[in-house]
Design an enzyme around this catalytic site. Sequence first.
Site, PDB file in Angstrom:
ATOM      1  N   ASP A   1       1.866  61.295 -22.686  1.00  0.00           N
ATOM      2  CA  ASP A   1       2.625  60.919 -23.829  1.00  0.00           C
ATOM      3  C   ASP A   1       3.750  62.032 -23.997  1.00  0.00           C
ATOM      4  OD1 ASP A   1       3.994  59.698 -25.900  1.00  0.00           O
ATOM      5  OD2 ASP A   1       2.245  59.384 -27.151  1.00  0.00           O
TER       6      ASP A   1
HETATM    7  C1  BGC Z   1       5.409  58.032 -28.444  1.00  0.00           C
HETATM    8  C2  BGC Z   1       5.362  57.275 -27.286  1.00  0.00           C
HETATM    9  C3  BGC Z   1       6.752  57.183 -26.483  1.00  0.00           C
HETATM   10  C4  BGC Z   1       7.263  58.478 -26.414  1.00  0.00           C
HETATM   11  C5  BGC Z   1       8.665  58.375 -25.783  1.00  0.00           C
HETATM   12  C6  BGC Z   1       5.974  59.337 -28.327  1.00  0.00           C
HETATM   13  O1  BGC Z   1       6.275  60.091 -29.417  1.00  0.00           O
HETATM   14  O2  BGC Z   1       3.918  58.281 -28.863  1.00  0.00           O
HETATM   15  O3  BGC Z   1       4.741  55.898 -27.594  1.00  0.00           O
HETATM   16  O4  BGC Z   1       6.810  56.345 -25.719  1.00  0.00           O
HETATM   17  O5  BGC Z   1       7.286  59.416 -27.684  1.00  0.00           O
HETATM   18  O6  BGC Z   1       9.527  58.166 -26.852  1.00  0.00           O
END
Ligand code: BGC
Length: 804
Positions: free
Chosen positions: A229
């Site tokens: 993530d």
């Molecule tokens: C989120 C993800 C997301 C990623 C990219 C993170 O803060 O938890 O779900 O895909 O950011 O935007």
Amino acid sequence: MLKNQKLLEQLTLKEKALLMAGQGEWQTRAIKGKLKSIFLSDGPFGLRKQSGAGDHLGLNGSEPATCFPSSATLANSWDPAVGRAVGRALGREARRLEVDQVLGPALNIKRNPRGGRSFEYFSEDPYLAGKMAAGMIQGLQENGTIATPKHLAVNSQETRRMASNSVVDQRALHEIYLTNFEIAVKEGKPKSIMSSYNEINGSYANESKWLLTDTLRKDWGFDGYVVTDWGGDNDHVSGIKAGSNLAMPGLGVNAAEEVVQAVEKGELSEEVLNQRVDELLTVILEAQAKPAAGNFSWEEQHAVARDAAKKSLVLLKNKDQILPLAKGTKVALVGDFAKNPRYQGAGSSLINSRDLESLLATAKDYPIDLVGYAQGCPRQGEAKPELLKEAMSLADKCDVYVVNVGLDESAESEGLDRPNLSIPPCQADLLEALAKTGKPIVLVLSGGAAIELPWEGKVNAIVHEYLGGEAGASAVWEVLTGKYNPSGRLAESYPLTETDIPFDNEFPAEKHNAYYKESIFVGYRYYETAGVKVKYPFGYGLSYTTFAYSNLEIDDQGASLDVTNTGQVAGKETVQLYIGKEDSPLLRPKRELKGWAQVDLEPGETKRIKIPFDEYSFRYFDQSLETWQEEKGHYQIMLGRNVADVVLTGEYDLKRGIVPKESSSSYGKYREGKLLLVTDQDFADLYGAKLPKNLPAGRRELEWNDPLREMANAKSWLGRAVAKWLANKIQQSLDESKPDLNFLFNYNMPFRAMTKMMGDMISRPMAEDILFIVNGHFWRGTGRLIRDYFQNNRKVKNDKDVQE
Ligand code: BGC
């Protein structure tokens, strides 16, 4: 021999190390003359391609895109084909904007509906969540787009999202929090998967070999690549060793250097690094070789969004069959949402919706007589007498009020858990006021997660649209006017009050360790087993017709039964199969969803359906043997309209399997459904080990993985002042009902993440210097910080030579 041996041989050690992290916010690393990058974009229910400044919180703009219903909405369709259609359409948009990989679907379990991303997740039930996600993944990948189910795993709260340890017993871990991913991986075959921010029983998900290699690759057969993530990489080398292939966003040259050094020192074998690079290259090269995209039409995309919204609408109440509205009914439309729809959540899934409908604008296309519109109340906050009066004055003109209320956007966002289950007080006051006019009220509810409905008696009908996406409004009118007979079923329970949710008082965990004390008793598994009444049970939903079930037969393959449409109009029924085992010595929920079937029936028509058993039907995770087992013996096979309305029950004798050793007297409170009395010690008994302890409050030396919010306990006045400033800023934004995601993100972000979120701007030594300052060494820390800043700048310049 590795799949991409030739290319691997052309890459230097440094280049291979660089490939283990991204380039900027959204791309994989390009290597000059050797490899081009691929482009990744959010999100789960609409494309958020950022061509300008990138961020992972939905703060900066993105290209216009179709906004499909959110996952919480789609799950109510109980139809993986709906997920597949949305996935396919999302894939088409990805191809159009040259996005190779879509970061979705999100399928974490809704442990508590107050979790801030509940709107983004499918269900409280792993079987339903897994099947819906698998459908969406298949659709996405049909035309060559890479799907990324996320966030693996046990990621159920936004508070301390990057600095939280989910303490969960083995049964709950496997049966609840991994089964969803297992189904999604085995049936969807995603080419990528995103690891979660949190730790699971003390290990970061992204550094768990048990999770990423033994479970994901070996047990489930995953053959794609694992991405972290955003900012979720902790120890880069440990992640690579465990099975993680790509840290995002780009980490820069410092991280690559760590990898090179680890190889040189023998801490990471080059063979393992090659393996990780190979897994990543396979997916990248395949994505780059896909054939050209086909035709694209915005109208078609919008139609997919509408169809999905329509099939996901849930009719919760229909007193005296007030719905569908008769032709020519005089309708007064009320509610801010009716004009400015509440149709999506906030955060990384935020979509720049291209063609947004509203109930007000689309009313003219349906056979009702719209006699007026009134806002009724503000979007949130306190009621306004003049707005109430205006709405009440429409009573003289109308036969019925159609009122659109629910959760406003400040209530549902990534980065922020919901404080309670209420809708804004002004909206509840509005319903009270309109009820006084004596005119019937048809309520259209918007919002992506369960709410309390203490005012339910004031309204005559409720249609829950959840977050319907850009075409949600016309889908609602189709249901209100009977053009479509509602067929959605709730994918989560609606408790009577928030205090009925197990351990709601401990949610979200404010300290590092989050104890998952309810174990397997999540959602309906608790309410049904403990006999706790709910407002609307899991699986609930009405239709404009009625259905009867008969002639149940059970064999080794599954359950068969006749379903008859006993009403006046055609409709779709969702027959749900639950399994229970009353005589089991194991701790077991009274019933668990193990299958379902949908059937379309004309009035008076009967069809025979079969719901097959599968590999998930009878298994449980045996904690002592550390493996899946089946328990031999007598089962109850229950066919119902929802979990609380079982229509037919049959018996089935499972001949294979084992007789579990567990004693029927252990875990008394769990067994008796007295979950709310379970103590930390009771949970420790079930967990099978001592629970990790949280640190007591008070000033202390802060650590690398403490979130910035812990600066409230810092030794230095500066740290405490910054924490206070951050907290004030957040509070201010909450008071204005506009949660500031940037501040919230930083508040819950650990010190280490500074080095992970800003590429090469902050090196590890620099972040350590900042921590040193916070821990009370202002002058020495500042001196080091200046030195390390210049050192970092020099290093970054040298990096430019290998980038494309
Ligand atoms: C989120 C993800 C997301 C990623 C990219 C993170 O803060 O938890 O779900 O895909 O950011 O935007």
